[in-house]
Design a protein around this motif. Structure first.
Motif, PDB file in Angstrom:
ATOM      1  N   ALA A 213     112.165  36.051 -21.285  1.00 13.74           N
ATOM      2  CA  ALA A 213     112.781  37.116 -22.077  1.00 13.74           C
ATOM      3  C   ALA A 213     112.294  37.076 -23.520  1.00 13.74           C
ATOM      4  CB  ALA A 213     114.295  36.994 -22.020  1.00 13.74           C
ATOM      5  N   GLU A 214     112.160  35.871 -24.085  1.00 15.05           N
ATOM      6  CA  GLU A 214     111.691  35.777 -25.466  1.00 15.05           C
ATOM      7  C   GLU A 214     110.227  36.211 -25.574  1.00 15.05           C
ATOM      8  OE1 GLU A 214     112.094  32.837 -29.325  1.00 15.05           O
ATOM      9  OE2 GLU A 214     113.480  32.708 -27.635  1.00 15.05           O
ATOM     10  N   MET A 215     109.455  35.936 -24.531  1.00 13.16           N
ATOM     11  CA  MET A 215     108.065  36.386 -24.528  1.00 13.16           C
ATOM     12  C   MET A 215     107.994  37.906 -24.539  1.00 13.16           C
ATOM     13  SD  MET A 215     104.781  35.739 -24.317  1.00 13.16           S
ATOM     14  CE  MET A 215     104.505  37.222 -25.272  1.00 13.16           C
ATOM     15  N   VAL A 216     108.808  38.544 -23.726  1.00 11.09           N
ATOM     16  CA  VAL A 216     108.776  40.003 -23.629  1.00 11.09           C
ATOM     17  C   VAL A 216     109.152  40.651 -24.963  1.00 11.09           C
ATOM     18  CG1 VAL A 216     109.878  42.000 -22.550  1.00 11.09           C
ATOM     19  CG2 VAL A 216     109.173  40.061 -21.145  1.00 11.09           C
TER      20      VAL A 216
ATOM     21  N   GLY B  55     109.298  39.144 -28.118  1.00 11.03           N
ATOM     22  CA  GLY B  55     108.928  38.489 -29.348  1.00 11.03           C
ATOM     23  C   GLY B  55     107.444  38.261 -29.536  1.00 11.03           C
ATOM     24  N   PHE B  56     107.134  37.434 -30.543  1.00 12.13           N
ATOM     25  CA  PHE B  56     105.765  37.004 -30.865  1.00 12.13           C
ATOM     26  C   PHE B  56     104.854  38.191 -31.176  1.00 12.13           C
ATOM     27  CE2 PHE B  56     107.342  34.013 -27.456  1.00 12.13           C
ATOM     28  CZ  PHE B  56     107.941  33.143 -28.355  1.00 12.13           C
ATOM     29  N   THR B  57     105.422  39.170 -31.869  1.00  8.98           N
ATOM     30  CA  THR B  57     104.655  40.385 -32.151  1.00  8.98           C
ATOM     31  C   THR B  57     103.498  40.123 -33.116  1.00  8.98           C
ATOM     32  OG1 THR B  57     106.297  40.953 -33.852  1.00  8.98           O
ATOM     33  CG2 THR B  57     106.573  41.950 -31.672  1.00  8.98           C
TER      34      THR B  57
ATOM     35  N   ASP C 226     104.579  28.190 -33.894  1.00 10.25           N
ATOM     36  CA  ASP C 226     105.580  27.124 -33.998  1.00 10.25           C
ATOM     37  C   ASP C 226     106.747  27.373 -33.050  1.00 10.25           C
ATOM     38  OD1 ASP C 226     103.999  25.985 -35.963  1.00 10.25           O
ATOM     39  OD2 ASP C 226     105.234  26.713 -37.644  1.00 10.25           O
ATOM     40  N   ARG C 227     107.161  28.628 -32.960  1.00 11.91           N
ATOM     41  CA  ARG C 227     108.286  28.955 -32.084  1.00 11.91           C
ATOM     42  C   ARG C 227     107.916  28.722 -30.618  1.00 11.91           C
ATOM     43  NH1 ARG C 227     113.504  28.740 -31.065  1.00 11.91           N
ATOM     44  NH2 ARG C 227     114.198  30.408 -29.654  1.00 11.91           N
TER      45      ARG C 227
END
Length: 225
Positions: free
Chosen positions: A101-104, A106-108, A136-137
């Motif tokens: 879910a965080e991949m979808v 985030g990390f823009t 880092d995240r």
């Protein structure tokens, strides 16, 4: 029971790679169909899949169309509980869902600054503060996942959807020679040397591009696998 998967160019389409891996790595039968991301036919090619508008898109054996990778992942996991798309242990399974879910969402900064390309290594890429924060995240999340890890080289031991969703991240880390820990680089190499990943890349290498999309104007090294 065969699925139809609609994908973009293998060398560049990170989300298409995710869609393919979730079928290929878990032995789910499928046919792939290329959408013209760079040929100008995308809207026409996607029309029969409406309201899906992006790749990958999945057509189920009954004709139902599923868009968005996370929805595809949950649909396949529900339809094939025996395949082990999610980890079996509840804590590991919850962690894998969190990572996906965080991949979808985030990390823009990383995704924008470092478009996936599987052709070469861009050397001397200048890492911005925002990209470094994303790196880092990601390393923090991967270290957290390791607390629930069983035997195996993947994020949670056995291969799971978490590894599917972070495979293009590994490609970015390698393809731009990004500053990451040795443990992270080792995991990236495990990912890009995996048989399925190499098969995907090999198909993409059959197509040449002139000009090459996402040319950063940087010195280039050979892809390491």
């Amino acid at each position: 029971m065969t699925y139809d998967l609609y994908i973009g160019d293998r060398t560049f389409s990170s989300w298409s790679l995710r869609g393919w891996l979730m079928l290929e790595k878990f032995g789910l039968p499928h046919h792939t169909h290329m959408i013209g991301l760079y040929s100008g036919t995308m809207a026409e090619d996607m029309a029969p899949l409406a309201p899906a508008r992006l790749v990958p898109a999945l057509k189920l054996p009954d004709g139902t169309v599923v868009g968005e990778s996370l929805a595809m992942a949950e649909t396949l996991a529900e339809r094939h509980p025996e395949a082990g798309l999610w980890p079996e242990a509840p804590a590991a399974r919850a962690t894998a869902r969190w990572l996906c879910a965080e991949m979808v969402g985030g990390f823009t900064a990383l995704r924008s600054a470092c478009p996936m390309q599987l052709n070469r290594v861009n050397q001397g890429f200048a890492v911005s503060d925002d990209v470094q924060r994303d790196l880092d995240r990601i390393e923090t999340l991967w270290a957290h996942a390791a607390k629930f890890k069983t035997d195996g080289p993947w994020l949670l031991g056995a291969y799971s959807l978490a590894d599917v969703f972070y495979a293009p991240v590994c490609a970015r880390m390698v393809g731009y020679d990004l500053p990451v820990s040795e443990a992270t680089r080792s995991y990236c190499m495990t990912t890009i040397t995996d048989t399925a990943f190499q098969a995907w890349r090999a198909e993409g290498q059959k197509i040449t591009y002139d000009p090459f999309p996402y040319d950063m104007g940087l010195p280039q090294g050979a892809w390491p696998a």
